[in-house]
Design a protein around this motif. Structure first.
Motif, PDB file in Angstrom:
ATOM      1  N   ILE A   1      56.296   2.782 -55.127  1.00 11.79           N
ATOM      2  CA  ILE A   1      56.527   1.849 -54.199  1.00 11.79           C
ATOM      3  C   ILE A   1      55.984   0.520 -54.350  1.00 11.79           C
ATOM      4  N   ALA A   2      56.523  -0.519 -54.217  1.00 13.77           N
ATOM      5  CA  ALA A   2      55.768  -1.821 -54.210  1.00 13.77           C
ATOM      6  C   ALA A   2      55.876  -2.512 -52.763  1.00 13.77           C
ATOM      7  N   PHE A   3      54.894  -2.691 -52.023  1.00 13.56           N
ATOM      8  CA  PHE A   3      54.841  -3.237 -50.846  1.00 13.56           C
ATOM      9  C   PHE A   3      54.552  -4.878 -50.874  1.00 13.56           C
ATOM     10  N   ASP A   4      55.310  -5.763 -50.546  1.00 12.55           N
ATOM     11  CA  ASP A   4      55.056  -6.926 -50.819  1.00 12.55           C
ATOM     12  C   ASP A   4      55.294  -7.787 -49.354  1.00 12.55           C
ATOM     13  N   TYR A   5      54.088  -7.719 -48.648  1.00 12.59           N
ATOM     14  CA  TYR A   5      54.396  -8.338 -47.287  1.00 12.59           C
ATOM     15  C   TYR A   5      54.105  -9.996 -47.308  1.00 12.59           C
ATOM     16  N   THR A   6      53.837 -10.528 -48.212  1.00 13.98           N
ATOM     17  CA  THR A   6      53.683 -11.869 -48.542  1.00 13.98           C
ATOM     18  C   THR A   6      55.113 -12.418 -48.458  1.00 13.98           C
ATOM     19  N   ASN A   7      56.033 -11.695 -49.126  1.00  9.53           N
ATOM     20  CA  ASN A   7      57.480 -12.148 -49.184  1.00  9.53           C
ATOM     21  C   ASN A   7      58.242 -11.515 -48.157  1.00  9.53           C
TER      22      ASN A   7
ATOM     23  N   ALA B   1      37.744  17.826 -36.639  1.00  6.35           N
ATOM     24  CA  ALA B   1      36.583  18.621 -36.494  1.00  6.35           C
ATOM     25  C   ALA B   1      35.630  18.490 -37.257  1.00  6.35           C
ATOM     26  N   ILE B   2      35.803  17.622 -38.517  1.00  4.52           N
ATOM     27  CA  ILE B   2      34.688  17.339 -39.397  1.00  4.52           C
ATOM     28  C   ILE B   2      33.741  16.398 -38.860  1.00  4.52           C
ATOM     29  N   ALA B   3      34.431  15.095 -38.262  1.00  2.00           N
ATOM     30  CA  ALA B   3      33.382  14.305 -37.816  1.00  2.00           C
ATOM     31  C   ALA B   3      34.087  13.558 -36.609  1.00  2.00           C
ATOM     32  N   GLN B   4      33.371  13.461 -35.459  1.00  2.00           N
ATOM     33  CA  GLN B   4      34.000  12.381 -34.622  1.00  2.00           C
ATOM     34  C   GLN B   4      33.230  11.173 -34.538  1.00  2.00           C
ATOM     35  N   ALA B   5      33.643  10.455 -34.921  1.00  2.00           N
ATOM     36  CA  ALA B   5      32.977   9.000 -35.023  1.00  2.00           C
ATOM     37  C   ALA B   5      33.440   7.944 -34.096  1.00  2.00           C
ATOM     38  N   ALA B   6      32.371   6.892 -33.680  1.00  2.00           N
ATOM     39  CA  ALA B   6      32.942   5.627 -33.084  1.00  2.00           C
ATOM     40  C   ALA B   6      34.194   5.018 -33.693  1.00  2.00           C
ATOM     41  N   GLU B   7      35.314   4.845 -32.566  1.00  2.83           N
ATOM     42  CA  GLU B   7      36.573   4.475 -33.154  1.00  2.83           C
ATOM     43  C   GLU B   7      36.422   3.101 -33.927  1.00  2.83           C
ATOM     44  N   PRO B   8      36.916   2.750 -35.171  1.00  2.00           N
ATOM     45  CA  PRO B   8      36.577   1.590 -36.106  1.00  2.00           C
ATOM     46  C   PRO B   8      37.833   0.658 -35.427  1.00  2.00           C
ATOM     47  N   LYS B   9      37.862  -0.584 -36.102  1.00  4.44           N
ATOM     48  CA  LYS B   9      38.655  -1.633 -35.749  1.00  4.44           C
ATOM     49  C   LYS B   9      39.890  -1.093 -36.490  1.00  4.44           C
ATOM     50  N   LYS B  10      41.045  -1.330 -35.823  1.00 10.22           N
ATOM     51  CA  LYS B  10      42.279  -1.053 -36.540  1.00 10.22           C
ATOM     52  C   LYS B  10      42.455  -1.917 -37.683  1.00 10.22           C
ATOM     53  N   CYS B  11      42.808  -1.442 -38.599  1.00 12.20           N
ATOM     54  CA  CYS B  11      42.826  -2.293 -40.033  1.00 12.20           C
ATOM     55  C   CYS B  11      44.295  -2.691 -40.617  1.00 12.20           C
ATOM     56  N   CYS B  12      44.269  -3.684 -41.369  1.00 14.89           N
ATOM     57  CA  CYS B  12      45.759  -3.773 -41.967  1.00 14.89           C
ATOM     58  C   CYS B  12      45.540  -3.733 -43.434  1.00 14.89           C
ATOM     59  N   PHE B  13      46.840  -3.118 -44.072  1.00 20.94           N
ATOM     60  CA  PHE B  13      47.128  -3.056 -45.438  1.00 20.94           C
ATOM     61  C   PHE B  13      47.096  -4.240 -46.369  1.00 20.94           C
ATOM     62  N   PRO B  14      46.806  -4.143 -47.691  1.00 18.07           N
ATOM     63  CA  PRO B  14      46.751  -5.271 -48.406  1.00 18.07           C
ATOM     64  C   PRO B  14      48.056  -5.997 -48.300  1.00 18.07           C
ATOM     65  N   ASP B  15      48.085  -7.230 -48.554  1.00 16.30           N
ATOM     66  CA  ASP B  15      49.282  -8.106 -48.865  1.00 16.30           C
ATOM     67  C   ASP B  15      50.116  -7.600 -49.834  1.00 16.30           C
TER      68      ASP B  15
ATOM     69  N   ARG C   1      67.383   3.788 -55.952  1.00  6.36           N
ATOM     70  CA  ARG C   1      66.571   2.637 -55.733  1.00  6.36           C
ATOM     71  C   ARG C   1      66.663   2.057 -54.242  1.00  6.36           C
ATOM     72  N   VAL C   2      65.537   1.583 -53.576  1.00  5.12           N
ATOM     73  CA  VAL C   2      65.852   1.179 -52.247  1.00  5.12           C
ATOM     74  C   VAL C   2      65.215  -0.273 -52.278  1.00  5.12           C
ATOM     75  N   VAL C   3      65.701  -1.269 -51.856  1.00  5.97           N
ATOM     76  CA  VAL C   3      65.075  -2.634 -51.494  1.00  5.97           C
ATOM     77  C   VAL C   3      65.358  -3.124 -50.204  1.00  5.97           C
ATOM     78  N   GLU C   4      64.106  -3.395 -49.423  1.00  6.24           N
ATOM     79  CA  GLU C   4      64.377  -3.579 -48.075  1.00  6.24           C
ATOM     80  C   GLU C   4      63.895  -5.189 -47.901  1.00  6.24           C
ATOM     81  N   ASP C   5      64.768  -6.004 -47.606  1.00  4.97           N
ATOM     82  CA  ASP C   5      64.448  -7.422 -47.313  1.00  4.97           C
ATOM     83  C   ASP C   5      64.371  -7.863 -45.915  1.00  4.97           C
ATOM     84  N   MET C   6      62.967  -7.642 -45.520  1.00  4.04           N
ATOM     85  CA  MET C   6      62.869  -7.957 -44.135  1.00  4.04           C
ATOM     86  C   MET C   6      63.167  -9.356 -43.556  1.00  4.04           C
ATOM     87  N   ALA C   7      63.036 -10.279 -44.847  1.00  2.00           N
ATOM     88  CA  ALA C   7      63.209 -11.725 -44.285  1.00  2.00           C
ATOM     89  C   ALA C   7      64.783 -11.922 -44.037  1.00  2.00           C
TER      90      ALA C   7
END
Length: 231
Positions: free
Chosen positions: A60-66, A17-31, A87-93
């Motif tokens: 939380i720590a996000f480490d997309y680089t590794n 309701a506050i603002a209907q703006a043109a759709e921005p480019k879909k972004c990526c979170f920092p590495d 504690r949780v550790v997710e190793d995607m590799a």
């Protein structure tokens, strides 16, 4: 559960309701970054017809680089049960999930199937709109999309991010989880604070304690309560 639903509806409605703006480019979170996340979660277990409401605080720590995510979580139950920490550790590799009980000094290791951690806003996301905090001091874009994660949680997810840096600000989820053999309806709303680029102490989040050499391969009972961040 009703008040959480109302919060989610209010957040989405306000962003639209506050603002209907043109759709921005879909972004990526920092590495690499760290952030504190606070979530109010309500669940309903279909097998036992039991409702549950809790507050989850995550560091939380996000480490997309590794290809890894690590976090500390504390669960405070509104119905009076003792609080729990993990504690949780997710190793995607390596496709491994570690759940660590620092009190009992026990570890659970599970295999991970391929899954999308949403490093970027997905292409199928629907743009909800632009809004701001304060006196136009922080602009944010809100997106909504259907999601499924490796904890067998599926539903409708929305997230608001800083318009200038793709930094997470808040999110909400409404869906169903069948993780750890428990069928639950899940509703949650979350906020993010203390965002910092980079990871000052990687070992804090990703180094496994020595007692994890005595690993338990049975699914953790906490898995049914873990509200996995979709980022």
């Amino acid at each position: 559960m009703l008040y959480i639903l109302l919060i989610i509806i209010a957040v989405v409605t306000t962003a639209t309701a506050i603002a209907q703006a043109a759709e921005p480019k879909k972004c990526c979170f920092p590495d690499q970054y760290t952030v504190l996340k606070g979530s109010t979660i309500a669940t309903f277990t279909e097998e036992t017809k039991a409702p549950l409401a809790l507050y989850e605080a995550q560091d939380i720590a996000f480490d997309y680089t590794n290809g890894r995510i690590g976090y500390y979580a504390n669960y405070t139950f509104f119905s009076g049960q003792d609080s729990q920490s993990t504690r949780v550790v997710e190793d995607m590799a390596k496709k491994l999930l570690w759940v660590i009980d620092p009190i009992k000094k026990q570890c659970t290791k599970s295999s991970l199937a391929d899954f999308n951690t949403y490093r970027c806003i997905p292409e199928n996301a629907t743009y909800i709109g632009k809004s701001y905090f304060g006196d136009k001091s922080l602009y944010m874009d809100t997106w909504m999309f259907n999601t499924t994660d490796y904890l067998e949680t599926a539903g409708l997810y929305s997230i608001a991010v800083d318009s200038n840096g793709c930094i997470p600000i808040g999110d909400s989820f409404n869906g169903k989880s069948t993780g750890a053999g428990v069928t639950q309806d899940v509703v949650s709303t979350s906020g993010y604070t203390n965002f910092e680029l980079g990871i000052r102490d990687p070992d804090k989040y990703f180094k496994l304690p020595d007692y994890c050499k005595q690993v338990n391969n049975e699914p953790s009972k906490l898995l049914g309560l873990l509200q996995q961040t979709k980022l």
